[in-house]
Design an enzyme around this catalytic site. Structure first.
Site, PDB file in Angstrom:
ATOM      1  N   LYS A 108       0.836  -1.210   0.000  1.00 17.35           N
ATOM      2  CA  LYS A 108       0.000   0.000   0.000  1.00 17.35           C
ATOM      3  C   LYS A 108       0.874   1.264   0.000  1.00 17.35           C
ATOM      4  O   LYS A 108       2.086   1.172   0.026  1.00 17.35           O
ATOM      5  CB  LYS A 108      -0.947  -0.035   1.197  1.00 17.35           C
TER       6      LYS A 108
HETATM    7  C1  LIG Z   1      -5.145  -4.486   1.460  1.00 17.08           C
HETATM    8  C2  LIG Z   1      -6.630  -4.406   1.474  1.00 17.08           C
HETATM    9  C3  LIG Z   1      -7.395  -4.804   2.582  1.00 17.08           C
HETATM   10  C4  LIG Z   1      -6.819  -5.526   3.767  1.00 17.08           C
HETATM   11  O1  LIG Z   1      -5.761  -4.908   4.360  1.00 17.08           O
HETATM   12  P1  LIG Z   1      -4.701  -5.785   5.195  1.00 17.08           P
HETATM   13  O2  LIG Z   1      -3.906  -4.712   5.890  1.00 17.08           O
HETATM   14  O3  LIG Z   1      -3.905  -6.580   4.235  1.00 17.08           O
HETATM   15  O4  LIG Z   1      -5.464  -6.613   6.158  1.00 17.08           O
HETATM   16  C5  LIG Z   1      -8.766  -4.597   2.534  1.00 17.08           C
HETATM   17  N1  LIG Z   1      -9.364  -4.052   1.463  1.00 17.08           N
HETATM   18  C6  LIG Z   1      -8.667  -3.689   0.374  1.00 17.08           C
HETATM   19  C7  LIG Z   1      -9.390  -3.085  -0.777  1.00 17.08           C
HETATM   20  C8  LIG Z   1      -7.285  -3.872   0.339  1.00 17.08           C
HETATM   21  O5  LIG Z   1      -6.612  -3.549  -0.763  1.00 17.08           O
END
Ligand SMILES: *Cc1c(COP(=O)(O)O)cnc(C)c1O
Length: 380
Positions: free
Chosen positions: A180
């Site tokens: 991210k």
């Molecule tokens: C990455 C992501 C999540 C989950 O996040 P984590 O930190 O990996 O648990 C949820 N929704 C979307 C759209 C994501 O891209």
């Protein structure tokens, strides 16, 4: 290999984490509050509650809304599974809405068509980093008395109508997984302007206990009361120290992602057999750069050829309602969201992250062009 997404760690990050490692607090200490305050200020939210992952943040948000058995929550068909899973964690039913053909963002018309007397909330996912049509979604929520949740795991820093996109929602969540925009290793955040939800979120991340360790120390008491069932969704001070130093670089990184995306679009313009997803919002922060291939049959081979050449292409995402769990538990399947199902067959994610350079973009496009000749002639 140029991965599709990757974190970027510098000396400041290392110093920040090292300082915390030798401090008094490794978890639930001052760095957690400092990171929460920094994110709240960045996205113009009154409250921010840091948790152990984006998934934990989604679960916490669904808990704050009071989602339970018999409740329906509308989610887009194209998203990471965690968006829908969080509804199921709370005993609710995710209802899948189709997406827009050009952007793969949740389609407000289909959202409205899927509202029933059991609908409680809508989850908007800013797919690839592009804000949803919040104007339309807000209108729907107001007309039907629903809560608007933003799964903003792709879109930290995105804006819509001149304000942070997450402000359009009643409650929003972010993820700090390494792919991210910024990372804490694992981590997430719930942001809202509602004080009662923020309080509920703080309890939920700490077993449903009213006070945390630091508060009890401050009050000079050992006594605590567990008032509801919660989880251990706490994030550490070590992780938040990393988050604090990462956040400082976010504006620069968003600018870099925008530059690289624009360069991709420019270089890809003369390839006839693919097309990037449409950018309809100026506030797009480009978590992913997604292209659509004209011919369905090309993707499998293109995927392998690109990987062989060191280009970490990927596919985001198989529509959630096509996963076995959802088919088996909720009887979903092909035909539920035809636009998402068809789009899925055509999409491919190209590498995009702040550590990439213009030269990397040129290399990826050169590999695609190389494939063009070989690929299409072989198909013919
Ligand atoms: C990455 C992501 C999540 C989950 O996040 P984590 O930190 O990996 O648990 C949820 N929704 C979307 C759209 C994501 O891209």
């Amino acid at each position: 290999m140029i991965p599709y997404g990757r974190h970027l760690i510098d000396e400041d990050d290392i110093r920040s984490v090292s300082e915390t490692l030798v401090s008094h607090w490794l978890t639930t200490g001052p760095k957690v509050s400092e990171f929460e305050a920094a994110v709240a200020a960045f996205v113009h939210s009154e409250h921010a509650v840091a948790v152990s992952s984006g998934t934990a943040a989604l679960h916490t948000a669904m808990h704050c809304l009071g989602i339970g058995s018999g409740d329906e929550v509308i989610v887009p068909a194209i998203t990471f599974v965690a968006t829908a899973n969080a509804v199921v964690f709370c005993g609710g039913t995710p209802v899948f809405a189709d997406v827009d053909l050009n952007t793969l963002l949740i389609n407000p018309k289909d959202v409205e068509a899927k509202i029933t007397s059991n609908t409680r909330a809508i989850v908007a996912v800013d797919y690839a980093g592009q804000p949803c049509d919040y104007d339309a979604l807000r209108g729907i929520c107001e007309r039907h008395g629903l809560v608007l949740v933003a799964d903003a795991c792709h879109s930290l820093g995105a804006t819509q109508g001149g304000i942070p996109a997450s402000r359009w929602a009643d409650i929003a969540v972010f993820s700090f997984h390494p792919v991210k925009h910024i990372t804490t290793g694992e981590g997430g955040m719930v942001v809202t302007n509602r004080a009662d939800w923020a309080k509920e979120a703080r309890m939920f991340r700490n077993h449903g206990i009213e006070t945390d360790h630091r508060e009890r120390e401050h009050l000079g008491t050992w006594a605590y009361d567990m008032v509801k069932l919660g989880y251990n969704y706490r994030i550490t001070d070590i992780q938040c120290a990393l988050g604090i130093s990462q956040l400082k670089k976010l504006p620069r990184w968003i600018a870099q992602r925008r530059r690289l995306s624009e360069y991709y679009s420019q270089l890809l313009a003369d390839i006839g057999w693919l097309e990037p997803l449409k950018q309809v919002s100026e506030g797009h922060v480009w978590h992913l750069y997604v292209i659509k291939l004209q011919e369905v049959g090309l993707r499998q081979r293109l995927f392998h050829v690109m990987r062989q050449r060191g280009v970490g292409v990927n596919v985001h995402y198989l529509p959630v309602h096509l996963h076995s769990f959802y088919r088996n538990r909720f009887g979903t399947g092909q035909g539920l969201c035809p636009v998402a199902e068809s789009a899925y067959e055509h999409i491919l994610t190209l590498p995009l992250h702040q550590g990439m350079t213009e030269t990397d973009v040129e290399y990826v496009v050169q590999c695609l062009k190389g494939f063009e000749y070989q690929g299409l002639s072989e198909v013919v």
